[in-house]
Design a protein around this motif. Structure first.
Motif, PDB file in Angstrom:
ATOM      1  N   ASP A  57      -5.274   1.170  10.981  1.00 47.45           N
ATOM      2  CA  ASP A  57      -6.500   1.842  10.563  1.00 47.45           C
ATOM      3  C   ASP A  57      -6.261   3.332  10.315  1.00 47.45           C
ATOM      4  N   LEU A  58      -5.350   3.907  11.099  1.00 43.90           N
ATOM      5  CA  LEU A  58      -5.058   5.337  10.986  1.00 43.90           C
ATOM      6  C   LEU A  58      -3.945   5.637   9.980  1.00 43.90           C
ATOM      7  N   GLY A  59      -3.397   4.596   9.354  1.00 47.56           N
ATOM      8  CA  GLY A  59      -2.397   4.787   8.309  1.00 47.56           C
ATOM      9  C   GLY A  59      -0.966   4.907   8.784  1.00 47.56           C
ATOM     10  N   ARG A  62       2.308  -0.299   8.822  1.00 43.81           N
ATOM     11  CA  ARG A  62       2.283  -0.931   7.503  1.00 43.81           C
ATOM     12  C   ARG A  62       2.736  -2.380   7.550  1.00 43.81           C
ATOM     13  N   GLY A  63       2.846  -2.921   8.759  1.00 43.23           N
ATOM     14  CA  GLY A  63       3.285  -4.299   8.909  1.00 43.23           C
ATOM     15  C   GLY A  63       2.127  -5.250   9.128  1.00 43.23           C
ATOM     16  N   THR A  64       2.445  -6.460   9.533  1.00 40.14           N
ATOM     17  CA  THR A  64       1.449  -7.484   9.808  1.00 40.14           C
ATOM     18  C   THR A  64       0.916  -7.313  11.224  1.00 40.14           C
ATOM     19  N   VAL A  65      -0.388  -7.400  11.377  1.00 39.67           N
ATOM     20  CA  VAL A  65      -1.006  -7.316  12.700  1.00 39.67           C
ATOM     21  C   VAL A  65      -0.868  -8.689  13.353  1.00 39.67           C
ATOM     22  N   ASP A  66       0.258  -8.896  14.031  1.00 42.36           N
ATOM     23  CA  ASP A  66       0.577 -10.222  14.563  1.00 42.36           C
ATOM     24  C   ASP A  66       0.729 -10.253  16.079  1.00 42.36           C
ATOM     25  N   GLY A  67       0.575  -9.089  16.726  1.00 38.06           N
ATOM     26  CA  GLY A  67       0.689  -9.064  18.178  1.00 38.06           C
ATOM     27  C   GLY A  67       2.106  -9.149  18.695  1.00 38.06           C
ATOM     28  N   ILE A  68       3.096  -8.953  17.818  1.00 38.73           N
ATOM     29  CA  ILE A  68       4.497  -9.022  18.213  1.00 38.73           C
ATOM     30  C   ILE A  68       5.133  -7.650  18.004  1.00 38.73           C
TER      31      ILE A  68
END
Length: 234
Positions: A57-59, A62-68
């Motif tokens: 959200d803050l820029g 740039r990856g996938t929000v996957d929890g890893i």
């Protein structure tokens, strides 16, 4: 009538306070929870996902929000810390999570391992895994001990993170082996090193004689040999 007037004034003051508070938290509100966790190597789950989303959200992410937790998460945290004048170690501990709006509290514990925290454990396990997986167990503990010996030595940085990321200190950081998820053996070796087991009696260096290309490293007196590594100190 007098009491009613005070009530109106109090309500107005409360409304003004709420407005001011809304501005201090900028564009996001802290999570209504407290956690005793850190976002670092080897961690995954909801807290990592929350951290990734805030960074995205803050820029910064740039990856996938996957929890890893992976290299992109590490780099995003590091960049966020540098911009916000936080200790740039790539670990989202209490200060960094709070700065992201995720309210945390430090875990309480008794022994040295608990006091150091989960992030130091996973950092140490990651460098052990990257540098010494496949080595005898004692040799893996010894690599962790070298890192801790450097932390205690005045000629090296003062934290596990700073020692590991000191420029040119470890091949595993340079060739990205450090970023692999540490296995259970490496994690246990890190625990043993943090608990005080030092199989190499204060050694500050180790290397593989079959692959070492630095002439300088051979100026270090060898004190121990474990597996494919030799260990020494000046």
């Amino acid at each position: 009538m007098k009491v009613w007037g005070k009530g109106v004034a109090w309500c107005c003051m409360l409304a003004l306070s709420l407005c001011l508070f809304g501005h201090t938290v900028q564009s996001f509100e802290p999570q209504a929870q407290t956690v005793a966790q850190f976002v670092t190597w080897g961690t995954r789950g909801e807290l990592v996902q929350q951290t990734q989303q805030r960074l995205k959200d803050l820029g910064f992410y740039r990856g996938t929000v996957d929890g890893i937790f992976g290299e992109k998460t590490y780099e995003a945290i590091l960049e966020f810390q540098e911009v916000n004048n936080l200790t740039p170690d790539g670990i989202a501990g209490t200060a960094t999570l709070n700065a992201l709006g995720i309210i945390t509290e430090q875990p309480s514990g008794g022994g040295s391992l608990e006091n150091l925290g989960e992030e130091e454990l996973m950092l140490l396990a990651s460098i052990i895994h990257g540098e010494a997986r496949g080595e005898p167990y004692e040799g893996q503990v010894a690599v962790g001990a070298v890192v801790l010996n450097r932390v205690e030595n005045e000629n090296f940085p003062d934290t596990i993170a700073e020692v590991i990321f000191q420029e040119g200190a470890f091949d595993a950081v340079r060739d990205k082996q450090f970023y692999l998820t540490p296995n259970e053996v490496a994690i246990q070796a890190a625990k043993d090193a943090l608990s005080g087991w030092d199989p190499v009696d204060g050694a500050l260096y180790y290397w593989n004689p079959a692959t070492a290309t630095s002439r300088w490293i051979w100026s270090i007196p060898v004190t121990h040999t474990i597996g494919r590594h030799v260990f020494g100190k000046k």
